[in-house]
Design a protein around this motif. Structure first.
Motif, PDB file in Angstrom:
ATOM      1  N   PHE A   1       0.831  -1.208   0.000  1.00  0.00           N
ATOM      2  CA  PHE A   1       0.000   0.000   0.000  1.00  0.00           C
ATOM      3  C   PHE A   1       0.863   1.255   0.000  1.00  0.00           C
ATOM      4  O   PHE A   1       1.989   1.246   0.515  1.00  0.00           O
ATOM      5  N   PRO A   2       0.346   2.368  -0.572  1.00  0.00           N
ATOM      6  CA  PRO A   2       1.084   3.636  -0.563  1.00  0.00           C
ATOM      7  C   PRO A   2       1.294   4.143   0.859  1.00  0.00           C
ATOM      8  O   PRO A   2       0.530   3.816   1.775  1.00  0.00           O
ATOM      9  N   ARG A   3       2.308   4.983   1.036  1.00  0.00           N
ATOM     10  CA  ARG A   3       2.650   5.482   2.363  1.00  0.00           C
ATOM     11  C   ARG A   3       1.543   6.354   2.962  1.00  0.00           C
ATOM     12  O   ARG A   3       1.369   6.385   4.177  1.00  0.00           O
ATOM     13  N   ASN A   4       0.809   7.092   2.115  1.00  0.00           N
ATOM     14  CA  ASN A   4      -0.248   7.951   2.674  1.00  0.00           C
ATOM     15  C   ASN A   4      -1.381   7.129   3.290  1.00  0.00           C
ATOM     16  O   ASN A   4      -1.993   7.531   4.275  1.00  0.00           O
TER      17      ASN A   4
ATOM     18  N   LEU B   1      -1.012   0.547  15.452  1.00  0.00           N
ATOM     19  CA  LEU B   1      -0.636  -0.474  14.474  1.00  0.00           C
ATOM     20  C   LEU B   1       0.773  -0.226  13.953  1.00  0.00           C
ATOM     21  O   LEU B   1       1.197   0.929  13.813  1.00  0.00           O
ATOM     22  N   PRO B   2       1.543  -1.289  13.649  1.00  0.00           N
ATOM     23  CA  PRO B   2       2.866  -1.090  13.036  1.00  0.00           C
ATOM     24  C   PRO B   2       2.718  -0.486  11.643  1.00  0.00           C
ATOM     25  O   PRO B   2       1.802  -0.838  10.902  1.00  0.00           O
ATOM     26  N   LYS B   3       3.628   0.441  11.291  1.00  0.00           N
ATOM     27  CA  LYS B   3       3.514   1.131  10.013  1.00  0.00           C
ATOM     28  C   LYS B   3       4.812   1.074   9.202  1.00  0.00           C
ATOM     29  O   LYS B   3       4.987   1.826   8.250  1.00  0.00           O
ATOM     30  N   GLY B   4       5.714   0.178   9.599  1.00  0.00           N
ATOM     31  CA  GLY B   4       6.993   0.108   8.907  1.00  0.00           C
ATOM     32  C   GLY B   4       6.862  -0.420   7.495  1.00  0.00           C
ATOM     33  O   GLY B   4       6.042  -1.293   7.213  1.00  0.00           O
ATOM     34  N   GLN B   5       7.676   0.130   6.597  1.00  0.00           N
ATOM     35  CA  GLN B   5       7.744  -0.342   5.223  1.00  0.00           C
ATOM     36  C   GLN B   5       9.201  -0.410   4.796  1.00  0.00           C
ATOM     37  O   GLN B   5      10.062   0.297   5.324  1.00  0.00           O
ATOM     38  N   ILE B   6       9.460  -1.281   3.826  1.00  0.00           N
ATOM     39  CA  ILE B   6      10.808  -1.398   3.289  1.00  0.00           C
ATOM     40  C   ILE B   6      11.031  -0.289   2.268  1.00  0.00           C
ATOM     41  O   ILE B   6      10.205  -0.083   1.373  1.00  0.00           O
TER      42      ILE B   6
END
Length: 527
Positions: free
Chosen positions: A29-32, A41-46
């Motif tokens: 999913f997009p960062r926005n 909730l965890p929101k980490g992305q690579i």
């Protein structure tokens, strides 16, 4: 029997897998959209590294020569103050190369000068030498110079990080290289001019009184007082860029006492609003109270931004920097002041731009490598181990999902070496299963029943699995400790892959085999 699982263990394994799938799925999913999720909730992305999405690579060098000269000039002021306080006469006090020299008027005062400078802590980090004619030379100890350089580089790295992070750039790589150089890699930035502009400004802010006992013209003619300096006025509508001011060297309040700086407006003109900490507020208030009617200069990087008259004491610990600002330049200055001043100027030694096309090619090659690796491993496992191979393949897929989830939680930046680590991990992920399955076959050939062969397969293979994985994990830890940049990324990916593969092989695969055995009750091993 070792194939028995207590309910809490089953719940724990399922919980880890579900959380891993959720966290790994966030990368789709997009960062926005991710930012709009609830805070708990965890929101980490690579993030993709420089070699995958393109960007800029800068090699910076800390100008330690300028730093040392600035420190020597500060010591000159301290020497002047200490000797004048004790009425010791001297001539030709100044900086020469990397040392401070001056000639006492009376060479009989040399012993007293030693004591005076020592009591003022001036010679704490410096060596005092006396020449044949009585010329005194002060220079920093070698250890002091080395510490000064190390501190300057470390401070510069932290300030560069603050400045770059506030630009909105995600996951910059900032590492030290050698004694006085810094490698800066900024993924996603194809035009580094704005970044170079921000890094090129030292942003040393100081509030000093204007020396009104002498005019700039007289100072230019060589009549500059010892405790003052001639500084240019930053270009604005009033000066036309050609004006100078005579400023006292003594700093009333420095930029290190700032706690905040923001862009604002005053009479529809862009300005920078600033706030001091408690110490800075007190100093600023005392200085303005004692110097009402005098001019206070705001000096940034050796240029006078403005020099207004102090109409009344400023006791609130805040103020406004005005000048010929645009909205963007005021925001830029506020950002630099918030990040802090560099201890020394940074010089750009090398600059490279990695195009997005190269990054796209790298991503496609990485995807292809991963797909080929998965297809070959899945096919080989199913071919050799039948339904057990299916269990191993499911564990392999879960291994990949949990690895992506772990990298997401760490906020890792994925580079080409990282992709190599993932591909290598896929091969290693089934290695433990192969050891277990082969041990099961051996136990079955020795005449053990199905349940006993399954049990002994896991039990006897665990030592070998543990030894092999600990050896590989130790190697990756050494890579992480001694390596830098992409090498560290490879080491992190490999370490996480090893740990997760042990979990999926020993726990997940064993759980699937235990459930299969209880339902199928086979008479012989299907491998």
């Amino acid at each position: 029997m070792r194939l028995h699982f207590e309910p809490w263990k089953i719940i724990l394994i399922i919980f880890i897998i579900v959380i891993g799938c959720f966290v790994a799925g966030l990368n789709l999913f997009p960062r926005n959209i991710i930012a709009s999720l609830p805070g708990w909730l965890p929101k980490g992305q690579i993030s993709l590294g420089l070699d995958l999405q393109g960007g800029s690579h800068l090699l910076l060098e800390v100008d330690t020569k300028t730093l040392i000269r600035d420190r020597l000039l500060n010591v000159v002021d301290n020497v002047r103050t200490a000797l004048r306080k004790e009425n010791i006469g001297y001539t030709d006090l100044g900086v020469k190369d990397n040392s401070i020299t001056f000639q006492p008027r009376d060479t009989g005062n040399i012993s007293a000068i030693r004591d005076i400078l020592a009591s003022a802590n001036i010679t704490k980090d410096m060596t005092l030498k006396v020449g044949e004619s009585g010329l005194i030379e002060l220079e920093f100890h070698e250890d002091s110079l080395k510490n000064l350089q190390t501190q300057a580089v470390e401070q510069s790295i932290e300030i560069v990080r603050r400045r770059i992070d506030e630009t909105g750039t995600t996951e910059p790589t900032i590492i030290r290289q050698g004694d006085n150089r810094i490698v800066l890699q900024i993924p996603g930035v194809s035009n580094p001019e704005q970044v170079k502009s921000r890094l090129g400004k030292t942003a040393k802010l100081a509030f000093k009184l204007v020396d009104e006992t002498i005019s700039p013209a007289m100072a230019k003619a060589g009549q500059l007082p010892a405790g003052s300096e001639l500084l240019p006025v930053a270009e604005n509508e009033r000066s036309g860029g050609n004006a100078f001011e005579v400023i006292q060297r003594r700093i009333i309040v420095g930029g290190e006492d700032l706690v905040n700086a923001t862009q604002s407006f005053d009479q529809n003109m862009p300005v920078v609003y600033f706030e001091f900490n408690s110490l800075g507020s007190r100093r600023f208030g005392d200085a303005t109270k004692e110097n009402v009617g005098k001019r206070l200069a705001i000096v940034l990087d050796g240029k006078v931004i403005s020099a207004p008259v102090i109409r009344q004491p400023i006791l609130g610990g805040s103020g406004v920097i005005s000048g010929n600002f645009t909205t963007e330049s005021a925001k830029e200055l506020a950002l630099l002041l918030r990040a802090g001043a560099l201890p020394a100027p940074l010089k750009i030694v090398e600059e490279r731009t990695v195009g997005a096309d190269l990054g796209s090619d790298s991503i496609q090659a990485g995807k292809l490598a991963c797909i080929i690796a998965v297809v070959l491993i899945v096919g080989a496992m199913f071919l050799f181990y039948s339904i057990f191979g299916l269990f191993a393949n499911i564990a392999l897929i879960l291994n990949g999902i949990l690895l992506l989830a772990s990298l997401s939680l760490l906020g890792a930046t994925l580079t080409l070496p990282g992709i190599a680590g993932i591909v290598l991990t896929m091969g290693m992920a089934v290695d433990a299963n192969v050891l277990i399955f082969e041990r099961m076959k051996e136990e079955a050939r020795n005449g053990r029943g199905v349940a006993t062969a399954l049990d002994y397969g896991f039990k006897e293979a665990q030592r070998t699995i543990l030894d092999a994985n600990l050896s590989a994990l130790l190697s990756s830890v050494i890579l992480f400790m001694l390596g830098s940049g992409p090498v560290k990324g490879f080491a992190i990916t490999l370490s996480l892959g090893i740990i997760i593969s042990m979990f999926t092989a020993v726990m997940v695969t064993r759980l699937m085999i235990a459930i299969w055995y209880k339902r199928a009750r086979p008479k012989s091993l299907p491998i």
